[in-house]
Design a protein around this motif. Sequence first.
Motif, PDB file in Angstrom:
ATOM      1  N   SER A 106       0.840  -1.197   0.000  1.00 16.55           N
ATOM      2  CA  SER A 106       0.000   0.000   0.000  1.00 16.55           C
ATOM      3  C   SER A 106       0.878   1.251   0.000  1.00 16.55           C
ATOM      4  O   SER A 106       2.082   1.175  -0.222  1.00 16.55           O
ATOM      5  N   ALA A 107       0.290   2.393   0.264  1.00 18.98           N
ATOM      6  CA  ALA A 107       1.026   3.653   0.115  1.00 18.98           C
ATOM      7  C   ALA A 107       1.665   4.121   1.414  1.00 18.98           C
ATOM      8  O   ALA A 107       2.082   5.266   1.521  1.00 18.98           O
ATOM      9  N   GLY A 108       1.784   3.258   2.411  1.00 14.84           N
ATOM     10  CA  GLY A 108       2.364   3.647   3.681  1.00 14.84           C
ATOM     11  C   GLY A 108       3.863   3.880   3.600  1.00 14.84           C
ATOM     12  O   GLY A 108       4.540   3.404   2.692  1.00 14.84           O
ATOM     13  N   SER A 109       4.394   4.592   4.592  1.00 12.56           N
ATOM     14  CA  SER A 109       5.816   4.934   4.572  1.00 12.56           C
ATOM     15  C   SER A 109       6.705   3.715   4.745  1.00 12.56           C
ATOM     16  O   SER A 109       7.886   3.745   4.394  1.00 12.56           O
ATOM     17  N   GLU A 110       6.190   2.622   5.318  1.00 10.96           N
ATOM     18  CA  GLU A 110       6.991   1.419   5.528  1.00 10.96           C
ATOM     19  C   GLU A 110       6.644   0.308   4.545  1.00 10.96           C
ATOM     20  O   GLU A 110       6.953  -0.849   4.790  1.00 10.96           O
ATOM     21  N   ASP A 111       6.029   0.648   3.443  1.00 13.26           N
ATOM     22  CA  ASP A 111       5.687  -0.352   2.429  1.00 13.26           C
ATOM     23  C   ASP A 111       6.756  -0.328   1.347  1.00 13.26           C
ATOM     24  O   ASP A 111       6.708   0.475   0.409  1.00 13.26           O
ATOM     25  N   PHE A 112       7.751  -1.205   1.518  1.00 20.78           N
ATOM     26  CA  PHE A 112       8.932  -1.178   0.662  1.00 20.78           C
ATOM     27  C   PHE A 112       8.826  -2.085  -0.558  1.00 20.78           C
ATOM     28  O   PHE A 112       9.681  -2.023  -1.437  1.00 20.78           O
ATOM     29  N   THR A 113       7.814  -2.951  -0.608  1.00 21.38           N
ATOM     30  CA  THR A 113       7.758  -3.952  -1.676  1.00 21.38           C
ATOM     31  C   THR A 113       7.708  -3.341  -3.070  1.00 21.38           C
ATOM     32  O   THR A 113       8.447  -3.775  -3.964  1.00 21.38           O
ATOM     33  N   PRO A 114       6.855  -2.343  -3.354  1.00 21.07           N
ATOM     34  CA  PRO A 114       6.823  -1.788  -4.714  1.00 21.07           C
ATOM     35  C   PRO A 114       8.183  -1.253  -5.168  1.00 21.07           C
ATOM     36  O   PRO A 114       8.617  -1.526  -6.295  1.00 21.07           O
ATOM     37  N   ALA A 115       8.857  -0.493  -4.308  1.00 17.24           N
ATOM     38  CA  ALA A 115      10.161   0.067  -4.678  1.00 17.24           C
ATOM     39  C   ALA A 115      11.183  -1.038  -4.916  1.00 17.24           C
ATOM     40  O   ALA A 115      12.007  -0.953  -5.838  1.00 17.24           O
ATOM     41  N   LEU A 116      11.140  -2.078  -4.090  1.00 19.26           N
ATOM     42  CA  LEU A 116      12.071  -3.199  -4.259  1.00 19.26           C
ATOM     43  C   LEU A 116      11.865  -3.872  -5.605  1.00 19.26           C
ATOM     44  O   LEU A 116      12.831  -4.112  -6.347  1.00 19.26           O
ATOM     45  N   LEU A 117      10.620  -4.165  -5.945  1.00 17.92           N
ATOM     46  CA  LEU A 117      10.343  -4.858  -7.198  1.00 17.92           C
ATOM     47  C   LEU A 117      10.675  -3.985  -8.401  1.00 17.92           C
ATOM     48  O   LEU A 117      11.137  -4.479  -9.434  1.00 17.92           O
ATOM     49  N   GLU A 118      10.470  -2.685  -8.262  1.00 20.15           N
ATOM     50  CA  GLU A 118      10.792  -1.772  -9.357  1.00 20.15           C
ATOM     51  C   GLU A 118      12.303  -1.694  -9.575  1.00 20.15           C
ATOM     52  O   GLU A 118      12.775  -1.494 -10.691  1.00 20.15           O
ATOM     53  N   SER A 119      13.074  -1.887  -8.486  1.00 22.40           N
ATOM     54  CA  SER A 119      14.531  -1.780  -8.595  1.00 22.40           C
ATOM     55  C   SER A 119      15.172  -3.019  -9.206  1.00 22.40           C
ATOM     56  O   SER A 119      16.255  -2.932  -9.776  1.00 22.40           O
ATOM     57  N   VAL A 120      14.514  -4.176  -9.087  1.00 18.70           N
ATOM     58  CA  VAL A 120      15.121  -5.416  -9.586  1.00 18.70           C
ATOM     59  C   VAL A 120      14.389  -5.992 -10.795  1.00 18.70           C
ATOM     60  O   VAL A 120      14.869  -6.939 -11.418  1.00 18.70           O
ATOM     61  N   GLY A 121      13.235  -5.444 -11.121  1.00 17.41           N
ATOM     62  CA  GLY A 121      12.464  -5.970 -12.245  1.00 17.41           C
ATOM     63  C   GLY A 121      11.565  -4.892 -12.809  1.00 17.41           C
ATOM     64  O   GLY A 121      11.938  -3.713 -12.845  1.00 17.41           O
ATOM     65  N   GLU A 122      10.379  -5.295 -13.209  1.00 18.03           N
ATOM     66  CA  GLU A 122       9.415  -4.357 -13.796  1.00 18.03           C
ATOM     67  C   GLU A 122       8.131  -4.373 -12.974  1.00 18.03           C
ATOM     68  O   GLU A 122       7.502  -5.420 -12.824  1.00 18.03           O
ATOM     69  N   LEU A 123       7.785  -3.232 -12.421  1.00 16.23           N
ATOM     70  CA  LEU A 123       6.534  -3.092 -11.690  1.00 16.23           C
ATOM     71  C   LEU A 123       5.438  -2.818 -12.707  1.00 16.23           C
ATOM     72  O   LEU A 123       5.370  -1.737 -13.295  1.00 16.23           O
ATOM     73  N   LEU A 124       4.582  -3.789 -12.934  1.00 18.24           N
ATOM     74  CA  LEU A 124       3.578  -3.702 -13.999  1.00 18.24           C
ATOM     75  C   LEU A 124       2.308  -2.988 -13.554  1.00 18.24           C
ATOM     76  O   LEU A 124       1.752  -2.169 -14.292  1.00 18.24           O
ATOM     77  N   VAL A 125       1.837  -3.325 -12.380  1.00 22.30           N
ATOM     78  CA  VAL A 125       0.587  -2.759 -11.850  1.00 22.30           C
ATOM     79  C   VAL A 125       0.769  -2.524 -10.365  1.00 22.30           C
ATOM     80  O   VAL A 125       1.255  -3.404  -9.641  1.00 22.30           O
ATOM     81  N   HIS A 126       0.388  -1.340  -9.906  1.00 24.07           N
ATOM     82  CA  HIS A 126       0.391  -1.071  -8.464  1.00 24.07           C
ATOM     83  C   HIS A 126      -0.912  -0.369  -8.120  1.00 24.07           C
ATOM     84  O   HIS A 126      -1.069   0.825  -8.361  1.00 24.07           O
ATOM     85  N   GLY A 127      -1.849  -1.152  -7.617  1.00 20.69           N
ATOM     86  CA  GLY A 127      -3.176  -0.646  -7.315  1.00 20.69           C
ATOM     87  C   GLY A 127      -4.151  -1.026  -8.401  1.00 20.69           C
ATOM     88  O   GLY A 127      -3.861  -0.861  -9.596  1.00 20.69           O
ATOM     89  N   ILE A 128      -5.279  -1.584  -8.003  1.00 17.91           N
ATOM     90  CA  ILE A 128      -6.289  -2.049  -8.951  1.00 17.91           C
ATOM     91  C   ILE A 128      -7.643  -1.467  -8.569  1.00 17.91           C
ATOM     92  O   ILE A 128      -7.864  -1.069  -7.420  1.00 17.91           O
ATOM     93  N   THR A 129      -8.565  -1.428  -9.525  1.00 15.82           N
ATOM     94  CA  THR A 129      -9.896  -0.892  -9.262  1.00 15.82           C
ATOM     95  C   THR A 129     -10.844  -2.010  -8.853  1.00 15.82           C
ATOM     96  O   THR A 129     -11.936  -2.160  -9.403  1.00 15.82           O
ATOM     97  N   VAL A 130     -10.392  -2.813  -7.898  1.00 17.94           N
ATOM     98  CA  VAL A 130     -11.199  -3.900  -7.357  1.00 17.94           C
ATOM     99  C   VAL A 130     -11.253  -3.723  -5.844  1.00 17.94           C
ATOM    100  O   VAL A 130     -10.233  -3.463  -5.199  1.00 17.94           O
ATOM    101  N   MET A 131     -12.440  -3.865  -5.287  1.00  8.63           N
ATOM    102  CA  MET A 131     -12.624  -3.712  -3.847  1.00  8.63           C
ATOM    103  C   MET A 131     -13.425  -4.904  -3.302  1.00  8.63           C
ATOM    104  O   MET A 131     -14.487  -5.223  -3.832  1.00  8.63           O
TER     105      MET A 131
END
Length: 240
Positions: A106-131
């Motif tokens: 999620s968008a919290g200050s301690e949510d490191f997963t998106p940045a990690l995946l973007e640094s080692v691969g390709e972040l394709l989707v972050h956030g979806i319109t499904v609830m």
Amino acid sequence: RQRVRPYDQAALLAAGILSVEVFKRPRVVIIPTGGEIVPPEEAPSPLPKGKLLEVNGQMLSSLAAECGAEAEILRPVPNDAGALKRALDAALAVGFDLIVFIAGSSAGSEDFTPALLESVGELLVHGITVMPGKPALLAAIGERPVVGIPGYPVSAAVAFREFARPLLFGMQGLVPPAPGRVEAVLGRKIPSKLGLEEHIRVILGKVAGRTVAIPLGGGAGVITSMVRANGIIRIAQEVN
């Protein structure tokens, strides 16, 4: 393409065919994240304030097994960029076919997963319109798919069903079985959110010869709503 069922095995043997080429079972690694979560088998009683039982891993492991995959649940990894990187590197080295991170997307200050995946691969989707399930993410490291699953249990179940399940069936050359469908009338009105596809948990029952769907209350963290539900209503995002 199809699964080799017991009947298929007998037919193959009767035809003198002793071996066939098959897809291997996909191997999935499930990486729970967060310093506040505790494996249930290690949890003290009472559970210390601020700690949570790690239950999503087992749920997702069993869902993966239903897809014909083999899953391994790692110990929870702290919300620390270095620790997450080491866990990811280890999963890549082992050669798992699908990597699943729980929480940390999620968008919290301690949510490191998106940045990690973007640094080692390709972040394709972050956030979806499904609830529920909005913070889910999809990434690729080389040809290795990565799915980021939200930490709330209901969101986790929805995100796995929508993204990990099709991937696992596809790895086996199979199309995911279509869910059963039934026509029903709503037991009460549902206030929906325009712009989001909503997945509403319901209890289905017969009333005066009609199938009636009763929406269940509770947010994305109420796993008992999944236990009680025997149906899902999907409300398209353009419907209000």
